[in-house]
Design an enzyme around this catalytic site. Structure first.
Site: not given
Ligand code: F6P
Length: 496
Positions: A399, A185
């Site tokens: 991003d 992602h």
């Molecule tokens: O895609 C970026 C990401 O790290 C996802 O894997 C995740 O769900 C989201 O951002 C939120 O981040 P975190 O799970 O570290 O709070």
């Protein structure tokens, strides 16, 4: 921990329970489950329950999972709390337990203080620690084991994101019958940056366990293929990577390709037309004193999002009198994120200091310059904010995609408003009619903001219409369908 009521989505799992022994023919695996558990604090706020997990990944995958009979494997957000499989919001969930140490070393450490900055143009310096890497390997193994236990013979498994890059090869070794997809992602860095990672070879080999490795942008897929060639000597032809097993024979062909992620367009469009949400948007404007222009930023509080750059540009515009607090208010929603990681704590201090400084200098009794909100909100409130905002500011320094930009455009059902969008987002590849800019160029950013504030209605309509068409034609169902049908076309050699 005090949890704002707006974030609580439910108190108990559903009566329907996924079982320890249930097998699935479709599984999604991500670091987080779509819901986070928050424990009782033992005090007055004694309730415990579930709230929606942060981030775009959950937004993208939840609609698919509610429509399939599959299961979602992930961490439930509370350390040291083993849970049995359960069902929630129409999804079967298989929790993977993380200890306090795992959270510190695998999640906060290797995932978010090594990989995250490394994959985002080293905006913050990545840290390399062998103990973090050891934990990353151990936790990836635990996720793989949960899949191995629950996947039916020949099942399709879709692994998500940078926290789980070793899972594809772990699955392939144990279960060659599985069809394995991986989607990253976040950006994949150029080999010149990826080269810094002491474990670069293991990461490439981990990803190449998949039959299909998906990325947000073609440039991310190209970076990955260049790294596969450079760091493990893989033979890459077009988008196909010939993967060798330890005995030197070709074990399978992995495909690397871009699949830009999107949003649940129907949901946002419906909310944007709901009378109570339209009324809420009107009320937000009124509460702010009905300024001529509302500017909006919505981000996880993360150093990749360029929030300080946005505040600097806005402050200079106020200082130069090109904007006044009577005319313009900036709403900045910064949802709490990774708060125990040092860089995130420092960023929060910096942003809150800057907001205090701007408001102290420019606020009047009636008007505020920046309305700063360190919360996450339910989607209904987000859509009301999108409707209230004349100008959306997405100034990320890097991003993978940026789904907020797509949500804003989708919510503007009457084709008004303006999107100021960083060139360094994946979304910029698709939203070419946004007002694109380089957030490092503060003068350029200021001029783009002023252009957005004064955008003639017919130009705004033309741009919005074209962006809305792009998103409406490529919603999140389109994204998952494209990925899964490309995955279904891959050849699985099952000798078991
Ligand atoms: O895609 C970026 C990401 O790290 C996802 O894997 C995740 O769900 C989201 O951002 C939120 O981040 P975190 O799970 O570290 O709070």
């Amino acid at each position: 921990m005090q949890v704002p009521a707006s974030e609580i989505i439910d108190i108990a799992p559903e009566g329907r329970q996924a079982q320890k022994s249930t097998k699935y023919d479709f599984m999604v695996v991500s670091n987080r489950l779509p819901v986070d558990r928050f424990p009782s604090d033992g005090g007055d706020n004694a309730a415990e329950g579930w709230r929606r997990s942060p981030g775009g990944l959950v937004t993208a995958l939840a609609p698919i999972m509610t429509k399939t009979d599959g299961a979602w494997v992930g961490w439930h957000g509370a350390p040291d709390e083993p849970l049995e499989p359960f069902s929630h919001s129409g999804m079967d969930l298989v929790p993977v337990d993380l200890s306090t140490d795992d959270v510190e070393l695998y999640y906060e450490g290797f995932s978010n203080a090594t990989l995250w900055p490394l994959y985002h143009d080293v905006i913050a310096p990545p840290e390399f620690h062998r103990t973090w890497w050891d934990s990353y390997r151990r936790v990836n193994r635990r996720f793989a084991d949960a899949v191995i236990q629950h996947a039916d013979h020949g099942a399709t498994v879709w692994v998500q994101d940078y926290q789980l890059q070793l899972v594809p090869s772990m699955l392939r070794q144990a279960r060659p019958d599985l069809r394995i997809g991986f989607f990253n992602h976040i950006p994949f860095p150029p080999p010149e940056i990826f080269a810094q990672l002491p474990w670069r070879q293991a990461i490439i080999e981990g990803l190449l366990g998949a039959d299909l490795v998906g990325f947000q942008r073609p440039s991310d897929a190209a970076n990955f293929m260049r790294s596969a060639r450079r760091f493990i000597g893989a033979s890459v032809k077009q988008q196909q990577i010939h993967v060798k097993s330890p005995d030197g024979r070709i074990s399978h062909i992995a495909r690397a390709q871009a699949f830009p992620i999107s949003i649940a367009v129907d949901q946002i469009s419906e909310l944007a037309e709901r009378p109570d949400i339209i009324e809420r948007a009107r009320q937000i404007r009124q509460d702010l004193g009905n300024p001529k222009t509302i500017l909006l930023g919505v981000d996880r509080l993360d150093y990749t999002k360029g929030i300080p750059h946005r505040l600097k540009a806005f402050e200079e515009l106020l200082k130069e009198g090109r904007l006044t607090v009577e005319d313009a208010t900036l709403i900045q929603v910064a949802s709490p994120s990774r708060e125990r990681v040092r860089q995130y704590r420092l960023l929060r201090e910096e942003i809150e200091g800057t907001v205090g400084h701007i408001n102290g200098s420019y606020d009047t009794m009636q008007n505020t310059a920046v309305r700063y909100l360190h919360h996450s909100y339910p989607i209904e409130e987000m859509v009301a904010l999108y409707l209230a905002a004349d100008v959306m500011l997405v100034t990320a320094l890097r991003d993978g995609m940026n789904l907020v930009a797509k949500e804003y455009v989708t919510a503007r059902t009457n084709n008004t408003g303006a999107l100021v969008l960083s060139e360094f987002t994946g979304a910029a590849d698709q939203l070419k009619q946004a007002l694109l800019m380089n957030p490092h160029d503060i003068d350029g950013l200021k001029n783009t903001i002023m252009r957005a504030v004064h955008l003639p209605p017919n130009e705004s309509r033309r741009r919005m219409k074209s962006m809305r068409k792009q998103i409406l034609d490529h919603d999140v169902d389109h994204w998952s369908a494209e990925f899964l049908s490309a995955l279904a076309e891959t050849v699985v050699r099952d000798d078991t």
